[in-house]
Design a protein around this motif. Sequence first.
Motif, PDB file in Angstrom:
ATOM      1  N   PHE A   1      -2.789   1.214   5.789  1.00 31.45           N
ATOM      2  CA  PHE A   1      -4.022   0.645   5.262  1.00 31.45           C
ATOM      3  C   PHE A   1      -3.701  -0.587   4.445  1.00 31.45           C
TER       4      PHE A   1
ATOM      5  N   VAL B   1      -5.619  -3.641   1.562  1.00 29.96           N
ATOM      6  CA  VAL B   1      -6.727  -4.092   0.722  1.00 29.96           C
ATOM      7  C   VAL B   1      -6.576  -5.592   0.576  1.00 29.96           C
TER       8      VAL B   1
ATOM      9  N   PHE C   1     -15.852   5.176  -2.157  1.00 28.91           N
ATOM     10  CA  PHE C   1     -15.296   5.542  -0.848  1.00 28.91           C
ATOM     11  C   PHE C   1     -15.884   6.870  -0.376  1.00 28.91           C
TER      12      PHE C   1
ATOM     13  N   VAL D   1     -14.376  -7.185  -0.886  1.00 28.83           N
ATOM     14  CA  VAL D   1     -13.230  -6.294  -0.785  1.00 28.83           C
ATOM     15  C   VAL D   1     -13.159  -5.844   0.669  1.00 28.83           C
TER      16      VAL D   1
ATOM     17  N   VAL E   1     -11.180  -3.472   3.167  1.00 25.06           N
ATOM     18  CA  VAL E   1     -10.258  -2.352   3.266  1.00 25.06           C
ATOM     19  C   VAL E   1     -10.065  -2.052   4.746  1.00 25.06           C
ATOM     20  N   THR E   2      -8.823  -2.068   5.185  1.00 26.25           N
ATOM     21  CA  THR E   2      -8.506  -1.779   6.578  1.00 26.25           C
ATOM     22  C   THR E   2      -7.848  -0.408   6.647  1.00 26.25           C
TER      23      THR E   2
ATOM     24  N   ALA F   1       0.835  -1.206   0.000  1.00 21.70           N
ATOM     25  CA  ALA F   1       0.000   0.000   0.000  1.00 21.70           C
ATOM     26  C   ALA F   1       0.870   1.258   0.000  1.00 21.70           C
TER      27      ALA F   1
END
Length: 147
Positions: free
Chosen positions: A121, A123, A90, A134, A136-137, A34
């Motif tokens: 972050f 994915v 988003f 999906v 996402v963190t 990322a």
Amino acid sequence: MVTKKEAAEAVRAAKARLGLTWAQLAEAVGRPVAWTTSALLGQQPMSAAEADAAVALLDLGDDVRQALLLQPTRGALEGAVPTDPTIYRFYEVLQVYGPTLKELIHEEFGDGIMSAINFRFGVERVPDPAGDRVVVTLDGKFLPYQW
């Protein structure tokens, strides 16, 4: 010298031409995927060693290397409301769930914010019988307001 935006375009073109993945670039640079993707798209400054590794793998010149070393002007979206469907989703998530996220952060941590500076972050693709998900963190340090 090229701008960070022009360097990002050169990176994306070279990545496609060479059939590389962001994960392969991250491995060469020695940083998380990322962060590496963000840096190569112009949102993080790279060290000399990181930029050297990236341009060597991508077969790009010193002009791109120099741009990768520069401090960025962060924030890559040019309009107030993004039009790209992936990015817009988003934006939509924050429109719908932003107040809820704010309430839950304040209830759990108190008066403050989640840092986008001290931030990580990820994915992830998660198989699901109804269609892949999906995940996402967003992982930011809590910063309390100090009055």
